[in-house]
Write an enzyme that holds these catalytic residues in place. Structure first.
Site, PDB file in Angstrom:
ATOM      1  N   ASP A 168      30.674  64.209  30.176  1.00 21.06           N
ATOM      2  CA  ASP A 168      30.027  65.307  30.917  1.00 21.06           C
ATOM      3  C   ASP A 168      30.273  65.039  32.401  1.00 21.06           C
ATOM      4  O   ASP A 168      29.704  64.110  32.970  1.00 21.06           O
ATOM      5  CB  ASP A 168      28.531  65.305  30.588  1.00 21.06           C
ATOM      6  CG  ASP A 168      27.765  66.341  31.389  1.00 21.06           C
ATOM      7  OD1 ASP A 168      28.363  66.998  32.272  1.00 21.06           O
ATOM      8  OD2 ASP A 168      26.552  66.474  31.138  1.00 21.06           O
ATOM      9  N   GLY A 170      39.692  73.144  26.584  1.00 18.21           N
ATOM     10  CA  GLY A 170      39.657  74.519  27.090  1.00 18.21           C
ATOM     11  C   GLY A 170      41.048  75.126  27.108  1.00 18.21           C
ATOM     12  O   GLY A 170      42.030  74.503  26.693  1.00 18.21           O
ATOM     13  N   TYR A 213      29.160  82.420  39.787  1.00 16.99           N
ATOM     14  CA  TYR A 213      30.390  81.686  39.408  1.00 16.99           C
ATOM     15  C   TYR A 213      31.236  81.414  40.650  1.00 16.99           C
ATOM     16  O   TYR A 213      31.637  80.279  40.901  1.00 16.99           O
ATOM     17  CB  TYR A 213      31.169  82.519  38.385  1.00 16.99           C
ATOM     18  CG  TYR A 213      32.519  81.947  38.004  1.00 16.99           C
ATOM     19  CD1 TYR A 213      32.634  80.732  37.329  1.00 16.99           C
ATOM     20  CD2 TYR A 213      33.698  82.634  38.308  1.00 16.99           C
ATOM     21  CE1 TYR A 213      33.885  80.217  36.973  1.00 16.99           C
ATOM     22  CE2 TYR A 213      34.941  82.136  37.951  1.00 16.99           C
ATOM     23  CZ  TYR A 213      35.032  80.918  37.285  1.00 16.99           C
ATOM     24  OH  TYR A 213      36.265  80.420  36.936  1.00 16.99           O
ATOM     25  N   THR A 271      32.679  78.313  32.846  1.00 14.37           N
ATOM     26  CA  THR A 271      33.536  79.462  33.132  1.00 14.37           C
ATOM     27  C   THR A 271      32.966  80.804  32.691  1.00 14.37           C
ATOM     28  O   THR A 271      33.602  81.834  32.924  1.00 14.37           O
ATOM     29  CB  THR A 271      34.916  79.289  32.447  1.00 14.37           C
ATOM     30  OG1 THR A 271      34.706  79.112  31.046  1.00 14.37           O
ATOM     31  CG2 THR A 271      35.666  78.095  33.005  1.00 14.37           C
TER      32      THR A 271
END
Ligand SMILES: NC(=O)c1ccc[n+]([C@@H]2O[C@H](COP(=O)([O-])OP(=O)(O)OC[C@H]3O[C@@H](n4cnc5c(N)ncnc54)[C@H](OP(=O)(O)O)[C@@H]3O)[C@@H](O)[C@H]2O)c1
Length: 301
Positions: A48, A10, A138, A75
């Site tokens: 994971d 990421g 979120y 995200t």
């Protein structure tokens, strides 16, 4: 020293890995304590974090670690709204799985959270002591992650950041440049404000912070506040892309994209605890953005 970075493909994870590999960030050299560190990087395809047994097995096989940077997260803010259970599995349960494993092997943990844990109703930058109150899935799942990490790991840094952009993957700055080039114009919300933050600058501060034992909650963003519209204008202007610029209200944006999650109106963070402890080295956001654009490889756009 042995380090694990989850979510390593990421934006933030890849900047952390890059800083550790080169021993440098854009701001300056990273602490010499990291010289010769063994750095393990893993992402979704290798581990994971929502799978507790897989996390335990990873630590048993590759650990013990001295520091674990948990950069893995769900995200996509609108995606979280559409499937809160899936977001919770990663942002809350996944974070807890990593925190338990870090605790079990005596590691420090650096866990990343968000400005979206705040409701964004007060027009003053939020400090670490201010009450939370997320208004999106979120934000709720990230807040649950903070609580789970604090409960499971005694040596945890929980670092809230905002509006991240890095060299790897998609981000708002790259999207604005693409839309400006493809459509000749950008339409951007002008009544939500926050702190655009360079993932490279954040990585630098996280690496400094992790050398201390000042555990707890921190805010860490580039300095200065602006709206998404100001941010977008700065991106296209600094990148030298002439285009039409249309400011939108949140209401107008929601009319065009009804499925989008609610976002805090005023979500600026104050790096108070950073200032009071290791010192706040985060640059003004325009300076950090300029350095980012200077370093962008043409092929990445
Ligand atoms: N981006 C922002 O503007 C922003 C703002 C505030 C806070 N933050 C926080 O900062 C941290 C880093 O964000 P970022 O922008 O670097 O995120 P990112 O670019 O989306 O990277 C997150 C990484 O985690 C991976 N991941 C997703 N689910 C996973 C799972 N179950 N197990 C393991 N890995 C998984 C993702 O893989 P896939 O791509 O394959 O899903 C991705 O590579 C996150 O905690 C985020 O919540 C970000």
């Amino acid at each position: 020293m042995k380090i694990l970075i989850t979510g390593a493909k990421g934006q933030l994870g890849s900047e952390l890995a890059h800083c550790l590999e080169t021993m440098r960030a854009e701001i300056g050299p990273i602490p010499p304590a990291y010289e010769g560190a063994g750095v393990h990087t893993v992402d979704y395809d290798g581990l994971d974090i929502s799978d507790a047994a897989a996390v335990d097995a990873w630590f048993a096989q590759h650990g013990p670690y001295d520091i674990v940077f948990n950069c893995a997260a769900f995200t996509n803010v609108d995606g979280c709204e559409a499937d809160e259970a899936a977001a919770y599995a990663v942002n809350a349960r996944g974070a807890a799985n990593v925190a338990r494993a870090a605790q079990a092997c005596g590691a420090k943990m650096v866990h990343i959270s968000t400005d979206y844990v705040f409701p964004g109703t007060d027009e003053a930058p939020r400090t670490e002591e201010d009450p939370t109150g997320p208004i999106s899935a979120y934000g709720r799942t990230k807040l649950a992650g903070e609580e789970a990490v604090a409960g499971a790991c005694g040596r945890a840094f929980i670092v809230r950041t905002a509006w991240l952009y890095g060299h790897t993957g998609k981000n708002f700055a790259k999207t604005m440049m693409r839309l400006a080039r493809e459509n000749g114009g950008i339409s951007v919300v002008a009544d939500q404000v926050g702190n655009p933050t360079s993932a490279n600058d954040l990585a630098y501060e996280l690496l400094r912070l992790a050398c201390t034992d000042g555990y707890g909650v921190y805010h860490c963003t580039n300095n200065g506040t602006c709206s998404w519209y100001d941010f977008a204008c700065a991106v296209v202007d600094m990148a030298g892309i002439p285009c039409r610029k249309e400011p939108l209200t949140s209401e107008e944006y929601k009319e065009r994209f009804p499925q989008s999650a609610d976002r805090p109106a005023f979500s600026s963070l104050d790096n108070k605890r950073l200032r009071d402890t290791i010192g706040d080295d985060m640059r003004p956001w325009r300076e950090a953005l300029g350095a980012y654009l200077d370093n962008l490889e043409r092929g990445e756009l």
